[in-house]
Design a protein around this motif. Structure first.
Motif, PDB file in Angstrom:
ATOM      1  N   CYS A  64       0.830  -1.212   0.000  1.00 41.69           N
ATOM      2  CA  CYS A  64       0.000   0.000   0.000  1.00 41.69           C
ATOM      3  C   CYS A  64       0.860   1.255   0.000  1.00 41.69           C
ATOM      4  O   CYS A  64       0.574   2.208  -0.731  1.00 41.69           O
ATOM      5  CB  CYS A  64      -0.934   0.014   1.202  1.00 41.69           C
ATOM      6  N   LYS A  65       1.873   1.265   0.827  1.00 41.34           N
ATOM      7  CA  LYS A  65       2.732   2.453   0.883  1.00 41.34           C
ATOM      8  C   LYS A  65       3.415   2.682  -0.461  1.00 41.34           C
ATOM      9  O   LYS A  65       3.493   3.811  -0.945  1.00 41.34           O
ATOM     10  CB  LYS A  65       3.762   2.330   1.994  1.00 41.34           C
ATOM     11  N   ASN A  66       3.894   1.619  -1.087  1.00 44.92           N
ATOM     12  CA  ASN A  66       4.529   1.757  -2.395  1.00 44.92           C
ATOM     13  C   ASN A  66       3.540   2.238  -3.449  1.00 44.92           C
ATOM     14  O   ASN A  66       3.881   3.066  -4.301  1.00 44.92           O
ATOM     15  CB  ASN A  66       5.174   0.439  -2.822  1.00 44.92           C
ATOM     16  N   LEU A  67       2.308   1.744  -3.389  1.00 44.50           N
ATOM     17  CA  LEU A  67       1.279   2.210  -4.322  1.00 44.50           C
ATOM     18  C   LEU A  67       0.986   3.691  -4.103  1.00 44.50           C
ATOM     19  O   LEU A  67       0.782   4.450  -5.055  1.00 44.50           O
ATOM     20  CB  LEU A  67      -0.005   1.388  -4.161  1.00 44.50           C
ATOM     21  N   TRP A  68       0.950   4.103  -2.839  1.00 50.46           N
ATOM     22  CA  TRP A  68       0.698   5.512  -2.532  1.00 50.46           C
ATOM     23  C   TRP A  68       1.837   6.386  -3.055  1.00 50.46           C
ATOM     24  O   TRP A  68       1.606   7.449  -3.629  1.00 50.46           O
ATOM     25  CB  TRP A  68       0.514   5.711  -1.030  1.00 50.46           C
TER      26      TRP A  68
END
Length: 167
Positions: A64-68
């Motif tokens: 999720c953090k990488n997608l954000w």
């Protein structure tokens, strides 16, 4: 996708959706974007989950953090207190109004924090991650996260008390 794989994905989705959604919401501040990030994260989880993952929840938060981060590279977003509107409230109209005002005040207090500090608070209180996993996720030591949490709680308490909430 086989029936077993579908069932596993459904179980993972039901188990982690709320925590992952709140985490994404804390990152982006927009309910629709958070839902998109969560959906994309679960798709990525299904397509590329490594065979050996010590903590699926930690791995999913990292996705999720990488997608954000990827999303931020493509566009900029503004945040607002209306992102907390998804929380249902079964009380009287007066109680609903007061709780909404308190949510807005908390949202504003959270937005005074740096993105990293807001992430730490959200991971711990809204997503239920222990400090050791937050330390690994953020690349900081456990002691640094623990000390940061003490300071952040105090800062949020002061912000809320200054707005008339608290003792």
């Amino acid at each position: 996708m086989s029936t077993t794989e579908t069932e596993i994905l459904e179980q993972l989705y039901r188990r982690y959706y709320s925590a992952v959604y709140l985490y994404c919401l804390s990152l982006c501040g927009d309910a629709h974007t958070a839902q998109d990030l969560v959906s994309e994260a679960f798709v990525k989880a299904y397509l590329s989950l490594p065979d050996e993952v010590p903590s699926f929840r930690y791995w999913l938060f990292r996705v999720c953090k990488n997608l954000w981060i990827d999303h931020c590279r493509r566009a900029q977003h503004q945040t607002g207190p209306e992102a907390l509107d998804f929380i249902p409230d079964p009380h009287t109209p007066e109680s609903i109004y007061l709780q909404n005002e308190q949510k807005k005040a908390l949202w504003e207090a959270l937005n005074t924090l740096s993105p990293t500090d807001r992430e730490i608070i959200t991971l711990h209180y809204f997503s239920g991650l222990p400090l050791t996993e937050i330390a690994a996720l953020t690349g900081k030591s456990h002691d640094a996260i623990r000390q940061r949490m003490v300071r952040l709680r105090q800062k949020l308490k002061q912000e809320m008390e200054a707005k008339g909430y608290g003792r």
